[in-house]
Design an enzyme around this catalytic site. Structure first.
Site, PDB file in Angstrom:
ATOM      1  N   ASP A 142      -7.764  -2.276  13.797  1.00  0.00           N
ATOM      2  CA  ASP A 142      -9.161  -2.524  13.440  1.00  0.00           C
ATOM      3  C   ASP A 142      -9.290  -3.786  12.564  1.00  0.00           C
ATOM      4  OD1 ASP A 142      -8.027  -1.643  11.102  1.00  0.00           O
ATOM      5  OD2 ASP A 142      -9.370   0.074  10.828  1.00  0.00           O
TER       6      ASP A 142
ATOM      7  N   GLU B 237      -9.604  -1.796   4.995  1.00  0.00           N
ATOM      8  CA  GLU B 237     -10.293  -1.448   6.234  1.00  0.00           C
ATOM      9  C   GLU B 237     -11.582  -2.263   6.381  1.00  0.00           C
ATOM     10  OE1 GLU B 237      -8.792   0.178   8.361  1.00  0.00           O
ATOM     11  OE2 GLU B 237      -8.197   2.194   7.793  1.00  0.00           O
TER      12      GLU B 237
ATOM     13  N   ASP C  57       0.811  -1.217   0.000  1.00  0.00           N
ATOM     14  CA  ASP C  57       0.000   0.000   0.000  1.00  0.00           C
ATOM     15  C   ASP C  57       0.846   1.270   0.000  1.00  0.00           C
ATOM     16  OD1 ASP C  57       0.969  -0.431   2.555  1.00  0.00           O
ATOM     17  OD2 ASP C  57      -0.970  -0.675   3.492  1.00  0.00           O
TER      18      ASP C  57
ATOM     19  N   HIS D 182      -7.317  -4.439   9.921  1.00  0.00           N
ATOM     20  CA  HIS D 182      -6.959  -4.272   8.506  1.00  0.00           C
ATOM     21  C   HIS D 182      -5.670  -5.004   8.156  1.00  0.00           C
ATOM     22  CE1 HIS D 182      -4.810  -0.199   9.474  1.00  0.00           C
ATOM     23  NE2 HIS D 182      -3.867  -1.045   9.124  1.00  0.00           N
TER      24      HIS D 182
HETATM   25  C1  GLP Z   1      -0.431   0.286   8.669  1.00  0.00           C
HETATM   26  C2  GLP Z   1      -0.144  -0.507   7.377  1.00  0.00           C
HETATM   27  C3  GLP Z   1      -0.299  -1.991   7.579  1.00  0.00           C
HETATM   28  C4  GLP Z   1       0.321  -2.395   8.904  1.00  0.00           C
HETATM   29  C5  GLP Z   1      -0.497  -1.802  10.020  1.00  0.00           C
HETATM   30  C6  GLP Z   1       0.036  -2.104  11.410  1.00  0.00           C
HETATM   31  O1  GLP Z   1      -1.492   1.139   8.608  1.00  0.00           O
HETATM   32  N1  GLP Z   1      -0.909  -0.089   6.250  1.00  0.00           N
HETATM   33  O2  GLP Z   1       0.278  -2.690   6.486  1.00  0.00           O
HETATM   34  O3  GLP Z   1       0.316  -3.790   9.043  1.00  0.00           O
HETATM   35  O4  GLP Z   1      -0.707  -0.423   9.849  1.00  0.00           O
HETATM   36  O5  GLP Z   1       1.146  -1.314  11.727  1.00  0.00           O
HETATM   37  P1  GLP Z   1       2.076  -1.563  12.972  1.00  0.00           P
HETATM   38  O6  GLP Z   1       2.936  -2.709  12.632  1.00  0.00           O
HETATM   39  O7  GLP Z   1       2.862  -0.274  13.111  1.00  0.00           O
HETATM   40  O8  GLP Z   1       1.184  -1.817  14.135  1.00  0.00           O
END
Ligand code: GLP
Length: 240
Positions: A135, A142, A67, A137
């Protein structure tokens, strides 16, 4: 689902990096699906160390990132493109031509179609690395009424904006939209590896993998994947 329970972040990181090491050694031109966020940083450090020691070779590896924030240029300090270069690509012997990340500045329809075609032209993803959003995702898919299939532009949830504001000066700077691979793109990966760490993910981790499969918790779809490995530490698995 193949569940690997680890003591802590360090052990989780080691186990995940080992899986990627093994994948690349077995198939040097593997297509790796890569993720951003804090969780994979340790994995990228290990891969960097091995590459610099000469035990891991990325010269033929192809990568596709999940992404990118819509509206941010590749050079923007908070873009996922910058993140990937800082944490991995600038330190390993990967061919820049083989690195793929959605373009946050491109026009929606064109970019989404281009990215899906690109994934297909690479022959799909061999190993997809994922983190888990609070959440539920994956990528930036989402919670929704249906599982989105291909690459699409998505409005980030209030929870995600809140969680990601730590990387920006303040909440108003966090982009409200992103481009993300869809659930079909992720689900079609031959192998999927999710890493999760910390007590703050325990509730959503339980919902995702011990609750019903629902687009309200996008990660839950992975319960149906035939080669899905979850590597999580004790804190994240506190409610399992
Ligand atoms: C972000 C990314 C995800 C990631 C998630 C968790 O928004 N788009 O690919 O897995 O959040 O992030 P973290 O590892 O910092 O908790």
């Amino acid at each position: 689902m193949n569940l690997v329970r680890t003591r802590d972040y360090e052990e989780m990181t080691g186990r995940a990096a080992d899986m990627i090491f093994e994948q690349v050694n077995r198939k040097p031109d593997s297509v790796l699906g890569l993720a951003t966020g804090s969780t994979p940083i340790g994995v990228y450090e290990k891969l960097t160390d091995w590459c610099q020691e000469g035990t891991l070779d990325f010269s033929k590896v192809r990568t596709v990132n999940l992404d990118e924030y819509a509206g941010l240029s590749k050079e923007h300090p908070q873009s996922y493109c910058r993140f990937m270069h800082e944490h991995l690509f600038d330190h390993i012997n990967i061919d820049p031509e083989n690195v793929h990340i959605p373009d946050g500045l491109a026009e929606e329809d064109v970019e989404c179609a281009r990215y899906d075609r690109l994934i297909q032209s690479l022959g799909g993803i061999d190993l997809q690395l994922l983190g888990l959003g609070h959440d539920g995702h994956i990528g930036f898919n989402e919670p929704a009424d249906a599982f989105p299939l291909g690459t699409h532009r998505v409005a980030l949830s209030a929870r995600t904006i809140q969680a990601n504001k730590r990387f920006f000066e303040d909440e108003s700077q966090v982009p409200r939209f992103a481009y993300t691979m869809g659930i079909r793109d992720i689900f079609q990966a031959k192998r999927v590896l999710m890493i999760v760490s910390g007590r703050d993910k325990a509730e959503i981790l339980k919902e995702a993998f011990q609750g019903p499969v629902t687009p309200r918790v996008p990660a839950s779809i992975l319960q149906f994947h035939k080669d899905f490995t979850l590597i999580a530490d004790e804190e994240a698995l506190a409610l399992f």
